[in-house]
Design an enzyme around this catalytic site. Structure first.
Site, PDB file in Angstrom:
ATOM      1  N   TYR A 189     -28.057  82.339 -42.392  1.00  0.00           N
ATOM      2  CA  TYR A 189     -27.418  83.203 -42.931  1.00  0.00           C
ATOM      3  C   TYR A 189     -26.197  82.666 -43.601  1.00  0.00           C
ATOM      4  CZ  TYR A 189     -23.261  86.433 -43.049  1.00  0.00           C
ATOM      5  OH  TYR A 189     -22.118  87.071 -43.583  1.00  0.00           O
TER       6      TYR A 189
ATOM      7  N   LYS B  12     -24.506  94.012 -33.995  1.00  0.00           N
ATOM      8  CA  LYS B  12     -22.957  93.046 -33.895  1.00  0.00           C
ATOM      9  C   LYS B  12     -22.447  93.341 -32.676  1.00  0.00           C
ATOM     10  CE  LYS B  12     -24.117  92.063 -38.145  1.00  0.00           C
ATOM     11  NZ  LYS B  12     -24.214  92.853 -39.092  1.00  0.00           N
TER      12      LYS B  12
ATOM     13  N   LYS C 260     -25.212  82.581 -47.630  1.00  0.00           N
ATOM     14  CA  LYS C 260     -23.667  83.165 -48.249  1.00  0.00           C
ATOM     15  C   LYS C 260     -23.208  81.968 -48.709  1.00  0.00           C
ATOM     16  CE  LYS C 260     -22.121  86.610 -47.738  1.00  0.00           C
ATOM     17  NZ  LYS C 260     -22.249  87.838 -48.619  1.00  0.00           N
TER      18      LYS C 260
ATOM     19  N   ILE D 166     -19.515  97.562 -44.076  1.00  0.00           N
ATOM     20  CA  ILE D 166     -18.260  97.485 -44.896  1.00  0.00           C
ATOM     21  C   ILE D 166     -18.393  98.210 -46.202  1.00  0.00           C
ATOM     22  CG2 ILE D 166     -16.732  95.913 -45.906  1.00  0.00           C
ATOM     23  CD1 ILE D 166     -17.739  93.620 -43.939  1.00  0.00           C
TER      24      ILE D 166
ATOM     25  N   ALA E 203     -26.124  92.456 -48.619  1.00  0.00           N
ATOM     26  CA  ALA E 203     -26.811  90.965 -47.984  1.00  0.00           C
ATOM     27  C   ALA E 203     -27.347  91.306 -46.704  1.00  0.00           C
ATOM     28  CB  ALA E 203     -25.438  90.229 -47.777  1.00  0.00           C
TER      29      ALA E 203
ATOM     30  N   TYR F  16     -23.281  85.539 -25.017  1.00  0.00           N
ATOM     31  CA  TYR F  16     -23.985  84.338 -25.390  1.00  0.00           C
ATOM     32  C   TYR F  16     -23.312  83.355 -24.542  1.00  0.00           C
ATOM     33  CZ  TYR F  16     -26.326  87.126 -29.137  1.00  0.00           C
ATOM     34  OH  TYR F  16     -27.171  87.892 -29.884  1.00  0.00           O
TER      35      TYR F  16
ATOM     36  N   ASN G 205     -14.558  88.016 -39.057  1.00  0.00           N
ATOM     37  CA  ASN G 205     -15.356  89.267 -38.431  1.00  0.00           C
ATOM     38  C   ASN G 205     -14.763  90.556 -38.515  1.00  0.00           C
ATOM     39  OD1 ASN G 205     -16.259  86.580 -37.267  1.00  0.00           O
ATOM     40  ND2 ASN G 205     -17.454  87.892 -35.913  1.00  0.00           N
TER      41      ASN G 205
ATOM     42  N   ALA H  87     -25.652  79.521 -44.720  1.00  0.00           N
ATOM     43  CA  ALA H  87     -26.011  78.831 -45.726  1.00  0.00           C
ATOM     44  C   ALA H  87     -26.498  79.700 -47.085  1.00  0.00           C
ATOM     45  CB  ALA H  87     -27.301  77.952 -45.677  1.00  0.00           C
TER      46      ALA H  87
ATOM     47  N   ASP I 278     -16.275  84.074 -43.888  1.00  0.00           N
ATOM     48  CA  ASP I 278     -15.822  82.700 -43.488  1.00  0.00           C
ATOM     49  C   ASP I 278     -16.780  81.702 -42.850  1.00  0.00           C
ATOM     50  OD1 ASP I 278     -16.122  84.191 -40.862  1.00  0.00           O
ATOM     51  OD2 ASP I 278     -14.039  83.832 -40.172  1.00  0.00           O
ATOM     52  N   GLU I 279     -17.764  82.317 -42.401  1.00  0.00           N
ATOM     53  CA  GLU I 279     -18.968  81.366 -41.851  1.00  0.00           C
ATOM     54  C   GLU I 279     -19.504  80.372 -42.787  1.00  0.00           C
ATOM     55  OE1 GLU I 279     -21.866  82.892 -39.526  1.00  0.00           O
ATOM     56  OE2 GLU I 279     -20.634  84.689 -38.865  1.00  0.00           O
TER      57      GLU I 279
HETATM   58  P1  NAD Z   1     -24.507  95.270 -43.405  1.00  0.00           P
HETATM   59  O1  NAD Z   1     -25.860  94.697 -42.611  1.00  0.00           O
HETATM   60  O2  NAD Z   1     -24.067  96.519 -42.573  1.00  0.00           O
HETATM   61  O3  NAD Z   1     -24.818  95.971 -44.698  1.00  0.00           O
HETATM   62  C1  NAD Z   1     -25.724  95.386 -45.823  1.00  0.00           C
HETATM   63  C2  NAD Z   1     -26.379  96.445 -46.647  1.00  0.00           C
HETATM   64  O4  NAD Z   1     -26.679  95.904 -47.745  1.00  0.00           O
HETATM   65  C3  NAD Z   1     -27.024  97.388 -46.079  1.00  0.00           C
HETATM   66  O5  NAD Z   1     -26.737  98.904 -46.833  1.00  0.00           O
HETATM   67  C4  NAD Z   1     -28.190  97.128 -46.904  1.00  0.00           C
HETATM   68  O6  NAD Z   1     -29.333  98.177 -46.952  1.00  0.00           O
HETATM   69  C5  NAD Z   1     -28.171  96.343 -48.041  1.00  0.00           C
HETATM   70  N1  NAD Z   1     -29.099  95.537 -48.623  1.00  0.00           N
HETATM   71  C6  NAD Z   1     -29.665  94.435 -47.902  1.00  0.00           C
HETATM   72  N2  NAD Z   1     -30.417  93.959 -48.928  1.00  0.00           N
HETATM   73  C7  NAD Z   1     -30.364  94.620 -49.911  1.00  0.00           C
HETATM   74  C8  NAD Z   1     -31.097  94.455 -51.187  1.00  0.00           C
HETATM   75  N3  NAD Z   1     -31.875  93.396 -51.469  1.00  0.00           N
HETATM   76  N4  NAD Z   1     -30.746  95.055 -52.401  1.00  0.00           N
HETATM   77  C9  NAD Z   1     -29.741  96.342 -52.141  1.00  0.00           C
HETATM   78  N5  NAD Z   1     -29.335  96.329 -50.933  1.00  0.00           N
HETATM   79  C10 NAD Z   1     -29.645  95.588 -50.054  1.00  0.00           C
HETATM   80  O7  NAD Z   1     -23.794  94.277 -43.650  1.00  0.00           O
HETATM   81  P2  NAD Z   1     -21.928  94.419 -43.608  1.00  0.00           P
HETATM   82  O8  NAD Z   1     -21.560  93.801 -42.416  1.00  0.00           O
HETATM   83  O9  NAD Z   1     -21.539  95.597 -44.269  1.00  0.00           O
HETATM   84  O10 NAD Z   1     -21.602  93.221 -44.633  1.00  0.00           O
HETATM   85  C11 NAD Z   1     -21.412  93.621 -45.998  1.00  0.00           C
HETATM   86  C12 NAD Z   1     -21.018  92.182 -46.775  1.00  0.00           C
HETATM   87  O11 NAD Z   1     -20.107  91.553 -46.098  1.00  0.00           O
HETATM   88  C13 NAD Z   1     -22.003  91.077 -46.439  1.00  0.00           C
HETATM   89  O12 NAD Z   1     -22.032  90.451 -47.784  1.00  0.00           O
HETATM   90  C14 NAD Z   1     -21.491  90.125 -45.626  1.00  0.00           C
HETATM   91  O13 NAD Z   1     -21.992  88.709 -45.688  1.00  0.00           O
HETATM   92  C15 NAD Z   1     -20.127  90.342 -45.607  1.00  0.00           C
HETATM   93  N6  NAD Z   1     -19.101  89.976 -44.807  1.00  0.00           N
HETATM   94  C16 NAD Z   1     -19.614  90.653 -43.345  1.00  0.00           C
HETATM   95  C17 NAD Z   1     -18.545  90.571 -42.507  1.00  0.00           C
HETATM   96  C18 NAD Z   1     -18.631  91.243 -41.200  1.00  0.00           C
HETATM   97  O14 NAD Z   1     -18.072  90.868 -40.019  1.00  0.00           O
HETATM   98  N7  NAD Z   1     -19.766  92.248 -40.963  1.00  0.00           N
HETATM   99  C19 NAD Z   1     -17.461  89.474 -42.442  1.00  0.00           C
HETATM  100  C20 NAD Z   1     -17.258  88.859 -43.663  1.00  0.00           C
HETATM  101  C21 NAD Z   1     -18.337  89.077 -44.788  1.00  0.00           C
HETATM  102  O1  DAU Z   2     -17.289  85.754 -39.430  1.00  0.00           O
HETATM  103  C1  DAU Z   2     -17.784  86.650 -40.553  1.00  0.00           C
HETATM  104  C2  DAU Z   2     -19.213  87.085 -39.946  1.00  0.00           C
HETATM  105  O2  DAU Z   2     -18.988  87.796 -38.799  1.00  0.00           O
HETATM  106  C3  DAU Z   2     -20.126  87.909 -40.847  1.00  0.00           C
HETATM  107  O3  DAU Z   2     -20.140  87.068 -42.068  1.00  0.00           O
HETATM  108  C4  DAU Z   2     -21.281  88.444 -40.506  1.00  0.00           C
HETATM  109  O4  DAU Z   2     -21.938  89.290 -41.405  1.00  0.00           O
HETATM  110  C5  DAU Z   2     -21.273  89.040 -39.057  1.00  0.00           C
HETATM  111  O5  DAU Z   2     -22.324  89.457 -38.561  1.00  0.00           O
HETATM  112  C6  DAU Z   2     -20.225  88.290 -38.115  1.00  0.00           C
HETATM  113  O6  DAU Z   2     -21.097  87.268 -37.544  1.00  0.00           O
HETATM  114  P1  DAU Z   2     -20.906  86.552 -36.222  1.00  0.00           P
HETATM  115  O7  DAU Z   2     -22.232  85.981 -35.769  1.00  0.00           O
HETATM  116  O8  DAU Z   2     -19.712  86.281 -35.865  1.00  0.00           O
HETATM  117  O9  DAU Z   2     -20.991  88.202 -35.461  1.00  0.00           O
HETATM  118  P2  DAU Z   2     -21.755  88.872 -34.272  1.00  0.00           P
HETATM  119  O10 DAU Z   2     -21.357  90.187 -33.975  1.00  0.00           O
HETATM  120  O11 DAU Z   2     -23.109  88.805 -34.218  1.00  0.00           O
HETATM  121  O12 DAU Z   2     -21.222  87.920 -32.935  1.00  0.00           O
HETATM  122  C7  DAU Z   2     -19.936  87.694 -32.642  1.00  0.00           C
HETATM  123  C8  DAU Z   2     -19.744  86.697 -31.568  1.00  0.00           C
HETATM  124  O13 DAU Z   2     -20.398  87.283 -30.404  1.00  0.00           O
HETATM  125  C9  DAU Z   2     -20.467  85.442 -31.954  1.00  0.00           C
HETATM  126  O14 DAU Z   2     -19.709  84.360 -31.325  1.00  0.00           O
HETATM  127  C10 DAU Z   2     -21.733  85.833 -31.006  1.00  0.00           C
HETATM  128  C11 DAU Z   2     -21.565  86.548 -29.725  1.00  0.00           C
HETATM  129  N1  DAU Z   2     -22.265  87.626 -29.241  1.00  0.00           N
HETATM  130  C12 DAU Z   2     -23.060  88.396 -30.230  1.00  0.00           C
HETATM  131  C13 DAU Z   2     -23.877  89.294 -30.071  1.00  0.00           C
HETATM  132  C14 DAU Z   2     -24.618  90.126 -30.878  1.00  0.00           C
HETATM  133  C15 DAU Z   2     -22.550  87.962 -27.995  1.00  0.00           C
HETATM  134  O15 DAU Z   2     -22.207  86.884 -27.124  1.00  0.00           O
HETATM  135  N2  DAU Z   2     -23.587  88.582 -27.475  1.00  0.00           N
HETATM  136  C16 DAU Z   2     -24.135  89.653 -28.452  1.00  0.00           C
HETATM  137  O16 DAU Z   2     -25.003  90.452 -27.954  1.00  0.00           O
END
Ligand code: NAD
Ligand code: DAU
Length: 350
Positions: free
Chosen positions: A156, A195, A160, A13, A87, A213, A185, A158, A132-133
């Site tokens: 995770y 993911k 956040k 992101i 994160a 899953y 998500n 907790a 939102d988790e």
């Molecule tokens: P990501 O795992 O793709 O990226 C995380 C980035 O943070 C990476 O570039 C990593 O190198 C960097 N990082 C990790 N630890 C670090 C540290 N100690 N110091 C400096 N950099 C560090 O994550 P994302 O999916 O892009 O999520 C970004 C943010 O958005 C997170 O805070 C996550 O909780 C939040 N978020 C993600 C989602 C989602 O669906 N992916 C949804 C809601 C909120």
């Molecule tokens: O809701 C926001 C969150 O969404 C973010 O805070 C997290 O950083 C992000 O990773 C994401 O968390 P989820 O656990 O919801 O995302 P994930 O893609 O891991 O899983 C999405 C759903 O799919 C979840 O119900 C678990 C399921 N899943 C996941 C994987 C990786 C499967 O069924 N099979 C899989 O292989």
């Protein structure tokens, strides 16, 4: 805001946000991207940005837990605003190895808050990216609002939740100008293929099993990543200080339906050897411990106060996303092979 510190800008992101700010928004200042480059951080996500926006984009490889390194960043670049993405972000990893989640998500956030407090005279905003988790799991009905009590179920979420509370407390106690957004998500380009959506797309393209899953009945609320970036920038500019905004896609889907839609779309775009439907690749596997059943976001506060709604539907967003992964197979192969680590070493002389 002239000098924005973006943490975690080489992640999924964060990279989309930096691209959005520099390439599409009205922002005219500088971005200082601090990233530790963990397995999830890939500078290739921002390839070309430093040349295209020379003088307006700076990358610093550092750990947000390293107070001295971060102090140098605040000092050298005269940071006046922070957008904190960095994160550990993957729930499954937090179940297996929670240590890094506690360090980065809690201690790292605390560290940045302390520095923002130290430089408070020039800090315009500390925006924290939440999830939102933190609200836990919903039953069949209802939505998470900004007033929903926190009830995190994984290490995770907790960690956040703890970071959200710290940010809010610095707003209340020290008058630090903070805002928090809690988003559902995301999916889109540059997402690390651990993911659900990128994993499913890449495995489906390669004819590999698609792990689902449990029975695949858990529900998530999906949002295209650029819509998230637009919402964050809007909140940074116009959101009320020390307030939280929920961000969501109004797009609830069961995991099995997400995976099935992806299979069908890929079937239309790319012929599979043997021509059997990709849905045949779906493999039901052991469930995630503590697996949250359903997430659904009520973002009416953001909609009524700031006028934001998502631009992409799941259909348009997932089509763009699948095409992106097909067109960027080189990126995907380098990420999967870990080869991007040597790319990083070359680029940054590490
Ligand atoms: P990501 O795992 O793709 O990226 C995380 C980035 O943070 C990476 O570039 C990593 O190198 C960097 N990082 C990790 N630890 C670090 C540290 N100690 N110091 C400096 N950099 C560090 O994550 P994302 O999916 O892009 O999520 C970004 C943010 O958005 C997170 O805070 C996550 O909780 C939040 N978020 C993600 C989602 C989602 O669906 N992916 C949804 C809601 C909120
Ligand atoms: O809701 C926001 C969150 O969404 C973010 O805070 C997290 O950083 C992000 O990773 C994401 O968390 P989820 O656990 O919801 O995302 P994930 O893609 O891991 O899983 C999405 C759903 O799919 C979840 O119900 C678990 C399921 N899943 C996941 C994987 C990786 C499967 O069924 N099979 C899989 O292989």
């Amino acid at each position: 805001m002239k000098n924005i510190l973006v943490t975690g800008g080489c992640g999924f992101i964060g990279a989309n946000f930096i691209r959005y700010l520099l390439e599409e928004s009205d922002f005219t200042g500088r971005i200082i991207n601090v990233d530790k480059l963990t397995y999830a951080g890939n500078p290739e996500n921002l390839a070309g940005i430093d040349k295209q926006f020379s003088g307006r984009y700076h990358f610093v490889k550092a750990d947000i837990c390293d107070r001295q390194a971060m102090e140098m960043v605040f000092e050298k670049y005269q940071i006046d605003s922070v957008c904190h993405f960095a994160a550990e972000s993957h729930v499954d990893r937090s179940i297996v190895e929670p240590d890094a989640f506690i360090k980065t998500n809690i201690v790292g956030t605390f560290n940045l808050l302390e520095l923002a407090r130290f430089y408070q005279d020039r800090i315009i905003l500390f925006h924290h990216i939440g999830t939102d988790e933190v609200y836990g799991s919903l039953g069949e009905s209802g939505y998470f609002t900004e007033k929903t009590a926190y009830s995190p179920n994984s290490p995770y979420s907790a960690s956040k939740a703890a970071s959200d509370h710290l940010v809010r407390s610095y707003g209340k106690t020290y008058n630090l100008p903070v805002t928090i957004s809690n988003c559902s998500n995301n999916y889109g380009p540059y997402q690390f293929p651990e993911k659900l959506i990128p994993l499913t797309i890449l495995n489906a393209l390669e004819g590999k099993p698609l792990p689902v899953y449990g029975e695949g009945l858990n529900v998530r609320d999906w949002l295209y990543v650029t819509d998230h970036c637009i919402a964050v920038w809007l909140i940074m500019q116009k959101g009320k200080r020390v307030e939280t905004y929920n961000i969501g896609g109004r797009c609830e889907m069961r995991n099995i339906d997400v995976v099935s839609v992806i299979c069908d779309m890929i079937d239309e775009l790319v012929t599979k050897p043997g021509n059997s439907p990709r849905r045949d690749l779906i493999a039901f596997v052991k469930d995630r411990p503590g697996h949250d059943q359903r997430y659904a976001i009520d973002f009416s506060k953001l909609e009524t106060e700031l006028g934001w709604i998502p631009a992409e539907s799941f259909e348009t967003g997932i089509k763009k996303t699948i095409k992106w992964y097909i067109d960027n197979s080189g990126w995907a192969n380098r990420v999967k092979s870990g080869e991007y680590m040597s790319w990083i070493k070359q680029q940054y002389d590490l």
